[in-house]
Scaffold this motif. Structure first.
Motif, PDB file in Angstrom:
ATOM      1  N   VAL A  41      32.995  58.394  72.314  1.00  0.00           N
ATOM      2  CA  VAL A  41      32.165  58.858  71.196  1.00  0.00           C
ATOM      3  C   VAL A  41      30.710  58.993  71.628  1.00  0.00           C
ATOM      4  CG1 VAL A  41      31.364  58.341  68.866  1.00  0.00           C
ATOM      5  CG2 VAL A  41      33.738  57.870  69.496  1.00  0.00           C
ATOM      6  N   ASN A  44      29.953  62.045  73.731  1.00  0.00           N
ATOM      7  CA  ASN A  44      29.899  63.297  72.969  1.00  0.00           C
ATOM      8  C   ASN A  44      28.682  63.377  72.058  1.00  0.00           C
ATOM      9  OD1 ASN A  44      32.303  65.115  73.428  1.00  0.00           O
ATOM     10  ND2 ASN A  44      33.358  63.185  73.121  1.00  0.00           N
ATOM     11  N   ASN A  45      28.316  62.256  71.416  1.00  0.00           N
ATOM     12  CA  ASN A  45      27.212  62.368  70.458  1.00  0.00           C
ATOM     13  C   ASN A  45      25.839  62.291  71.135  1.00  0.00           C
ATOM     14  OD1 ASN A  45      26.439  59.559  70.683  1.00  0.00           O
ATOM     15  ND2 ASN A  45      27.876  59.000  69.056  1.00  0.00           N
ATOM     16  N   LYS A  46      25.783  61.726  72.349  1.00  0.00           N
ATOM     17  CA  LYS A  46      24.557  61.658  73.166  1.00  0.00           C
ATOM     18  C   LYS A  46      23.433  60.856  72.509  1.00  0.00           C
ATOM     19  CE  LYS A  46      25.532  66.031  75.565  1.00  0.00           C
ATOM     20  NZ  LYS A  46      25.021  67.380  75.917  1.00  0.00           N
ATOM     21  N   MET A 191      27.801  55.850  65.791  1.00  0.00           N
ATOM     22  CA  MET A 191      26.937  56.966  65.439  1.00  0.00           C
ATOM     23  C   MET A 191      25.858  56.610  64.417  1.00  0.00           C
ATOM     24  SD  MET A 191      29.990  59.781  65.098  1.00  0.00           S
ATOM     25  CE  MET A 191      28.981  61.231  65.294  1.00  0.00           C
ATOM     26  N   SER A 302      25.481  65.082  63.326  1.00  0.00           N
ATOM     27  CA  SER A 302      25.924  63.713  63.576  1.00  0.00           C
ATOM     28  C   SER A 302      26.187  63.479  65.057  1.00  0.00           C
ATOM     29  CB  SER A 302      27.202  63.418  62.786  1.00  0.00           C
ATOM     30  OG  SER A 302      28.244  64.308  63.168  1.00  0.00           O
ATOM     31  N   SER A 303      26.320  64.575  65.800  1.00  0.00           N
ATOM     32  CA  SER A 303      26.634  64.487  67.222  1.00  0.00           C
ATOM     33  C   SER A 303      26.167  65.767  67.900  1.00  0.00           C
ATOM     34  CB  SER A 303      28.145  64.323  67.410  1.00  0.00           C
ATOM     35  OG  SER A 303      28.515  64.500  68.757  1.00  0.00           O
ATOM     36  N   TYR A 304      25.660  65.639  69.116  1.00  0.00           N
ATOM     37  CA  TYR A 304      25.265  66.832  69.870  1.00  0.00           C
ATOM     38  C   TYR A 304      26.464  67.704  70.211  1.00  0.00           C
ATOM     39  CZ  TYR A 304      20.387  65.462  70.388  1.00  0.00           C
ATOM     40  OH  TYR A 304      19.078  65.156  70.133  1.00  0.00           O
ATOM     41  N   ASN A 335      22.269  58.612  63.731  1.00  0.00           N
ATOM     42  CA  ASN A 335      22.590  59.342  62.508  1.00  0.00           C
ATOM     43  C   ASN A 335      22.264  58.446  61.315  1.00  0.00           C
ATOM     44  OD1 ASN A 335      23.710  60.695  60.368  1.00  0.00           O
ATOM     45  ND2 ASN A 335      25.784  60.763  61.161  1.00  0.00           N
TER      46      ASN A 335
END
Length: 380
Positions: A41, A44-46, A191, A302-304, A335
């Motif tokens: 996670v 992916n969200n960075k 997140m 919420s995520s890059y 977030n």
């Protein structure tokens, strides 16, 4: 009618930034083990850091309402007596400290200097902060109020801590099943962040320094077409409907972690970008606004992971935005739900980079049941 301007912007974050490597020191280890999904996670969200309103020992440091009140106070850092001039408090959140009283009046309780004023609490998730802004904007534009404050805040962290899932894990062990919580519950733990942001909205711009004229705020919901995607205090049934926490026994509530925040990740990936950003083209056409005139594009994501997806949909609709015009602080703030867009505006408003006449487009998607809010601001 009057015009409406954002004349001051502030934010409040609790404690120190928490780096990725420290997260489980705050959130805890479910069943004593590190999360299997955490690395995936975060990759992916960075997101690199976020804020929690409690200590590593699990001691709360701020309530949601308290953080919101601190953001409001920081609108008037040099003259707290100005709090007496506020005539409306409009507050949005998806994580109130209690079901009732309303979140807005609990914030008002932390601001006794304001006196007796109107208070409103739009409900929702990420769009709740934009609904709060729209109520304040309309109140000033109708000349019903002169000094309105819109505030958005979140305190997600208590719902993310490992002890929230302990009963469910023990029940899985009793049933001889894999003692890991499902991905739809673990996903959001990596997140979400705590904090608050606030806007002061007035009928005249600042005499010195920049203001942001609110040109329009528009939104849409696709709940008539789509089932819930993110939810809390409910259980998603096989037919897609939600069963309320009110219809579970106390034992079932704990065993199923009903009060954890859950995300239908597959539905999120399929729907969140296409629905709202396809509709943005219609909104811009209705408003007679050309996307080429945008100087800053502030999408709440919420995520890059979704950045390239939004870029693709904008291009498909003939309203591309060059990447140099994009701005988000997701990596450093995490977030913060309804407060995220406030924190982005705060950072850019107080950066000293804005120039008179520049246009700022805000875009806030909400995955709970697919709602979207868009807003155009002009620097003046």
């Amino acid at each position: 009618m009057s015009e409406a301007f954002i004349t001051r912007v502030s934010k409040f974050v609790p404690n120190q930034a928490v780096a990725n490597e420290e997260m489980e020191e705050y959130l805890g280890f479910i069943n004593g083990k590190s999360s299997k999904s955490k690395a995936i996670v975060l990759r992916n969200n960075k997101i690199k850091s976020r804020y929690y309103a409690y200590t590593k020992e699990g001691v709360p440091t701020h309530t949601n309402a308290e953080m919101a009140s601190q953001a409001v106070r920081q609108l008037f850092p040099g003259n707290p007596d100005e709090l007496k001039e506020i005539d409306l408090l409009s507050a949005g959140t998806s994580s109130p400290d209690q079901i009732m009283p309303s979140h807005g009046v609990m914030i008002h309780g932390w601001l006794p200097e304001t006196g007796t004023i109107e208070v409103v609490s739009p409900s929702g998730v990420c769009c709740a902060g934009m609904h709060a802004l729209k109520y304040a904007y309309m109140s000033v534009k109708l000349e019903d109020k002169e000094k309105a404050v819109a505030v958005a805040s979140e305190r997600f962290s208590p719902s993310l801590r490992a002890e929230q899932f302990e009963e469910e894990v023990q029940e899985l062990i009793r049933l001889e099943q894999n003692p890991y919580v499902s991905f739809d519950k673990d996903f959001l733990r990596w997140m979400l962040s705590d904090g608050a942001g606030a806007f002061l909205i007035e009928g005249k711009p600042n005499e010195t320094g920049n203001s942001l004229k609110i040109e329009w705020i528009d939104g849409c919901s696709f709940a008539n077409e789509e089932e819930a995607c993110m939810y809390m205090g409910a259980y998603k049934q096989e037919d897609g409907t939600l069963k309320s926490f009110k219809d579970f026994t106390n034992e079932e509530i704990f065993n199923k972690s009903i009060f954890s925040i859950k995300q239908d990740v597959k539905l999120l990936s399929e729907k969140i970008v296409k629905l709202g950003f396809n509709n943005l083209k219609q909104i811009l056409d209705k408003k007679g606004f050309d996307m080429n005139d945008v100087d800053y594009f502030l999408p709440h994501i919420s995520s890059y992971f979704f950045e390239s997806k939004i870029e693709e949909v904008l291009l498909e609709n003939g309203i591309p935005v060059p990447k140099e015009k994009w701005f988000t602080n997701l990596a450093t703030m995490g977030n913060v739900g309804a407060a995220s867009i406030y924190m982005m505006v705060e950072e850019i408003f107080n950066s000293g980079k804005l120039k008179k006449g520049e246009k700022i487009l805000l875009a806030v998607p909400e995955s709970s049941r697919f709602s979207y809010m868009f807003c155009l601001l002009t620097v003046c």
